[in-house]
Write an enzyme that holds these catalytic residues in place. Structure first.
Site, short mmCIF file in Angstrom:
data_model
loop_
_atom_site.label_atom_id
_atom_site.label_comp_id
_atom_site.label_asym_id
_atom_site.label_seq_id
_atom_site.Cartn_x
_atom_site.Cartn_y
_atom_site.Cartn_z
N ASP A 143 6.17 22.31 -14.28
CA ASP A 143 6.15 23.48 -15.16
C ASP A 143 7.38 23.42 -16.03
O ASP A 143 8.41 22.85 -15.64
CB ASP A 143 6.17 24.78 -14.35
CG ASP A 143 7.58 25.14 -13.89
OD1 ASP A 143 8.24 25.96 -14.54
OD2 ASP A 143 8.05 24.55 -12.88
N ASP A 167 6.97 31.48 -8.83
CA ASP A 167 8.33 31.11 -8.43
C ASP A 167 8.93 32.30 -7.67
O ASP A 167 8.67 33.45 -8.01
CB ASP A 167 9.15 30.80 -9.69
CG ASP A 167 10.54 30.29 -9.37
OD1 ASP A 167 10.91 30.24 -8.19
OD2 ASP A 167 11.27 29.95 -10.32
N SER A 168 9.71 32.02 -6.65
CA SER A 168 10.24 33.09 -5.79
C SER A 168 11.25 33.98 -6.49
O SER A 168 11.59 35.05 -5.99
CB SER A 168 10.91 32.48 -4.56
OG SER A 168 12.09 31.79 -4.94
N GLY A 169 11.76 33.55 -7.64
CA GLY A 169 12.79 34.31 -8.34
C GLY A 169 14.18 33.81 -8.06
O GLY A 169 15.16 34.30 -8.64
N GLY A 170 14.30 32.82 -7.16
CA GLY A 170 15.62 32.31 -6.80
C GLY A 170 16.42 31.81 -7.99
O GLY A 170 17.59 32.16 -8.15
N PHE A 171 15.78 31.02 -8.85
CA PHE A 171 16.50 30.47 -10.01
C PHE A 171 17.00 31.58 -10.92
O PHE A 171 18.14 31.55 -11.39
CB PHE A 171 15.59 29.51 -10.79
CG PHE A 171 16.24 28.97 -12.04
CD1 PHE A 171 17.13 27.91 -11.96
CD2 PHE A 171 15.97 29.52 -13.28
CE1 PHE A 171 17.74 27.41 -13.11
CE2 PHE A 171 16.56 29.03 -14.43
CZ PHE A 171 17.45 27.97 -14.34
N ASP A 180 15.04 30.16 -2.32
CA ASP A 180 16.08 29.15 -2.12
C ASP A 180 17.31 29.53 -2.93
O ASP A 180 17.25 30.40 -3.79
CB ASP A 180 15.58 27.76 -2.56
CG ASP A 180 15.27 27.72 -4.05
OD1 ASP A 180 14.82 28.74 -4.60
OD2 ASP A 180 15.48 26.67 -4.68
N CYS A 221 -4.47 21.46 -35.26
CA CYS A 221 -4.55 20.23 -36.04
C CYS A 221 -5.91 20.07 -36.72
O CYS A 221 -6.01 19.40 -37.74
CB CYS A 221 -4.27 19.02 -35.14
SG CYS A 221 -2.53 18.88 -34.65
N CYS A 269 -6.68 19.44 -31.13
CA CYS A 269 -6.43 20.86 -30.91
C CYS A 269 -6.90 21.69 -32.11
O CYS A 269 -7.10 21.17 -33.21
CB CYS A 269 -4.95 21.12 -30.63
SG CYS A 269 -3.88 21.19 -32.09
N GLN A 288 16.63 21.03 -1.95
CA GLN A 288 17.84 21.17 -2.77
C GLN A 288 18.79 20.00 -2.42
O GLN A 288 18.33 18.97 -1.99
CB GLN A 288 18.48 22.54 -2.54
CG GLN A 288 17.71 23.70 -3.17
CD GLN A 288 17.76 23.71 -4.69
OE1 GLN A 288 18.57 23.02 -5.33
NE2 GLN A 288 16.87 24.49 -5.29
N HIS A 300 -0.92 24.06 -30.25
CA HIS A 300 -0.76 22.61 -30.36
C HIS A 300 0.09 22.04 -29.23
O HIS A 300 -0.27 21.04 -28.60
CB HIS A 300 -0.13 22.22 -31.70
CG HIS A 300 0.26 20.77 -31.75
ND1 HIS A 300 -0.65 19.76 -31.97
CD2 HIS A 300 1.46 20.15 -31.54
CE1 HIS A 300 -0.04 18.59 -31.92
NE2 HIS A 300 1.24 18.81 -31.64
N CYS A 303 -5.22 14.42 -33.37
CA CYS A 303 -5.13 15.44 -32.31
C CYS A 303 -6.36 16.34 -32.40
O CYS A 303 -6.76 16.76 -33.49
CB CYS A 303 -3.85 16.26 -32.47
SG CYS A 303 -3.72 17.66 -31.32
#
Length: 367
Positions: free
Chosen positions: A265, A92-96, A146, A308, A305, A188, A334, A303
């Protein structure tokens, strides 16, 4: 090898089956990326992530720039070597993160000035700098810088924000990069359908390897998020991957795959794990509840995993109530297994042509 996306199958609706090819491996879509903000997916080793079926993880430009620093990571061989992960990484560009700092940052045409949340030091992030950092990290998929439009926001602010995002996207694309470093544009437009359409058109006109929809799941109602996605996702090229940033719950994933999204994500599976909340096919299980004190069953019967297969709800409750480190590890194993295999189940349903049936049964089980 350069970045490539192949659309393998279009479902009866908007759901899609695809394959992303990168120099470090292929990613079947729809896919979920575990979040490794600080060069680690919390509580997990890279080998464990591979064992769960993860094909790509997410790192964060803002956090890695501040600590330990992108130049140090470059000197040590890049992010993949630094964290011992040999598969693709999207950064991620770091914008958020920058725009979530509120009063600690100031936006201008050139970029954004901000103060570190760690020590208050002053920094200036431009579109060019965001790409430079990601190149130093050795990212396989880079994101443009962005402005993540705040929620709520007026139409006037949202229009100005959208335009700035478009101008910054052009500057990001102008930065030279290698064939192995794919670059995604970001749509956006806030909570205005017509602005979402406009943003999608502008970003597609610039031309990127893939396209993300940002600025959603920021406090709006779920149906509003779906409406905003509906307004723009079909305008994104069919022959490019579509990425919905920061989303979300298992229900969100199923509904957004139905709308044509390929990549997701979210910190939800790892954060919920540390807070004692486990995802199952019948909804979330709060392991701290007293009813699990002497429950011999696994978190989810059937499950596959590691957690479990080996541990009871009673034991997991004991670990959580005792604040043992193992609690976070077993719960995270899990939850990530659940998310990654939910995507696998959706891919299988699309491949077999019965995604609508899968979607209906998924929601019925949750209810």
């Amino acid at each position: 090898m350069s970045f490539e996306f192949n659309l393998l199958k279009q479902g009866e609706g908007s759901e899609r089956l695809g394959l992303i090819k990168t120099a470090r491996g292929d990613i079947e879509t729809p896919a979920f990326m575990p979040v490794g903000t600080l060069a680690t997916v919390k509580a997990m080793t890279p080998e464990e992530l591979t064992g769960l079926g993860a094909k790509i993880i997410l790192g964060n430009t803002y956090h890695l720039y501040l600590r330990p620093g992108h130049e140090l990571i470059r000197e040590l061989g890049g992010l993949h070597k630094f964290m011992n992960w040999d598969k693709p990484i999207l950064t991620d560009s770091g914008g958020f993160q920058v725009f979530s700092l509120g009063k600690l940052r100031k936006i201008s045409e050139e970029g954004v000035e901000f103060r570190s949340h760690l020590d208050g030091s002053k920094h200036f992030l431009t579109p060019e700098k965001a790409i430079e950092i990601q190149l130093a990290l050795g990212s396989d998929i880079m994101m443009v810088l962005d402005e993540c439009t705040p929620y709520p926001a007026t139409r006037e602010y949202t229009e100005d924000s959208l335009s700035l995002t478009t101008r910054w996207a052009r500057r990001c694309k102008d930065v030279p990069r290698g064939e192995a470093n794919a670059l995604f544009g970001i749509v956006q437009g806030g909570m205005f359908p017509d602005l979402r359409k406009r943003s999608a058109g502008e970003i597609v006109d610039i031309g990127f390897d893939g396209y993300a929809v940002g600025g959603l799941s920021v406090g709006e109602e779920t149906q509003v998020m779906y409406d905003m996605l509906d307004s723009c996702v079909d305008l994104l090229p069919e022959d490019s991957p579509r990425y919905l940033m920061g989303v979300g719950t298992p229900e969100n994933l199923v509904e957004c795959v139905a709308r044509g999204v390929d990549i997701f994500d979210c910190v939800m599976p790892t954060r919920n794990a540390r807070n004692g909340s486990l995802f199952t096919k019948r909804g979330k299980l709060a392991i701290k509840n007293l009813c699990y004190r002497d429950d011999p069953l696994p978190p989810e019967e059937g499950c596959g995993c590691y957690t479990c297969s080996n541990y009871s709800r009673a034991y997991l409750r004991h670990l959580y109530m005792s604040r043992e480190i193992l609690s976070s590890r077993l719960n995270t194993i899990h939850n990530l297994y659940y998310y990654i295999h939910l995507m696998e189940d959706m891919r299988r349903a699309i491949s077999e042509g019965n995604f609508d049936k899968f979607r209906k049964e998924f929601h019925e089980n949750m209810e």
